[in-house]
Design a protein around this motif. Structure first.
Motif, short mmCIF file in Angstrom:
data_model
loop_
_atom_site.label_atom_id
_atom_site.label_comp_id
_atom_site.label_asym_id
_atom_site.label_seq_id
_atom_site.Cartn_x
_atom_site.Cartn_y
_atom_site.Cartn_z
N ASN A 1 0.84 -1.19 0.00
CA ASN A 1 0.00 0.00 0.00
C ASN A 1 0.89 1.25 0.00
O ASN A 1 1.86 1.32 0.74
N TYR A 2 0.55 2.24 -0.80
CA TYR A 2 1.40 3.43 -0.90
C TYR A 2 1.55 4.13 0.44
O TYR A 2 2.62 4.66 0.75
N ASP A 3 0.49 4.14 1.25
CA ASP A 3 0.59 4.77 2.57
C ASP A 3 1.64 4.07 3.43
O ASP A 3 2.30 4.70 4.25
N ALA A 4 1.80 2.76 3.23
CA ALA A 4 2.79 2.02 3.99
C ALA A 4 4.21 2.36 3.57
O ALA A 4 5.17 2.11 4.29
N MET A 5 4.35 2.95 2.39
CA MET A 5 5.68 3.28 1.87
C MET A 5 6.22 4.58 2.45
O MET A 5 7.43 4.82 2.43
#
Length: 265
Positions: free
Chosen positions: A228-232
């Motif tokens: 997930n992009y938020d996790a990046m």
């Protein structure tokens, strides 16, 4: 080589296909990686987009890596910043706010859900493979899991809250696979965790659990971010490029590696 399995369950065909495909591709690449094909990437948000910060000298010393990362950024809507001197890049063991530390806590809770005995597993200190413990390279580990997944025990788990918080609020169930592998040299327990937003692979060696969280990758022509992009955001991870004998087929992997003490009081 003998596989000992506590229980055989039907495995998820999608998980089997994914890990087998990854293993097949890496077998076609040169796995004798030199330091020029590895690098560290930091990430953050910039102007509403995911920004990947890479070392300023990559164009001179790692042009193949930089070419791959440019393709990755373009295909996934990211901003690639080739000078990260403005970013604080102290080792993540000194940065308690970085995602890897929080992710390690989520992994410890996930391992407890799978039935790993003992208290919650802390990060090893120093954070590295302990002397005498078996070093299995990431391509070797992927190959081992691919060969054993059909005989592995499989359970489906809901991610613990600590893991949800660091994977961009991914709440998809996680397929967790485990298999005991016995060779002439060692006895290992292999693990593979698979969900749409979380893919990880690991093994036990004596008093440590080694876990690689796979963030993204793929061939040069079509690299993807699997997390997930938020996790990046606010993250720090490794990038490794595997050279292919076929032109334009170099394969990259972005991942975090954790060394956890298991069985500690």
């Amino acid at each position: 080589m003998v596989l000992k399995v506590a229980l055989e369950n039907q495995v998820n065909p999608e998980s089997t296909s994914w890990i087998n495909g990854l293993s097949s591709v890496l077998r076609l690449c040169d796995n004798n990686i030199d330091l020029s094909l590895k690098t560290i990437i930091c990430s953050d948000g910039k102007n509403g987009r995911l920004a990947l910060y890479v070392p300023p000298e990559m164009s001179d010393y790692q042009p193949e890596n930089l070419r791959y990362l440019h393709v990755l950024a373009n295909r996934n809507g990211c901003t690639l910043i080739e000078d990260r001197r403005e970013l604080d890049i102290r080792p993540f063991v000194e940065r308690r706010d970085l995602k890897p530390n929080q992710l390690a806590e989520g992994i410890s809770d996930l391992l407890q859900q799978t039935g790993m005995p003992g208290p919650r597993a802390p990060l090893s200190s120093p954070h590295r493979l302990a002397p005498g413990n078996l070093n299995v390279t990431l391509p070797q580990l992927i190959d081992m899991v691919a060969h054993s997944i059909g005989k592995s025990k499989c359970v489906v788990l809901l991610p613990p809250p600590s893991l949800v918080a660091t994977t961009g609020n991914e709440t998809y169930p996680i397929c967790a696979y485990g298999c005991r592998l016995i060779t002439a040299d060692a006895e290992l327990t292999l693990s593979f965790f698979d969900s749409p937003g979380f893919k990880a692979i690991g093994y036990t060696t004596n008093n440590q659990f080694v876990m690689h969280v796979l963030i993204g990758g793929g061939p040069l022509k079509s690299p993807h971010i699997w997390a997930n992009y938020d996790a990046m955001r606010n993250n720090r991870f490794r990038f490794q490029l595997f050279r292919s004998t076929q032109p334009g087929q170099d394969y990259g992997l972005l991942y975090n590696t954790f060394f956890l003490n298991i069985g500690a009081n």
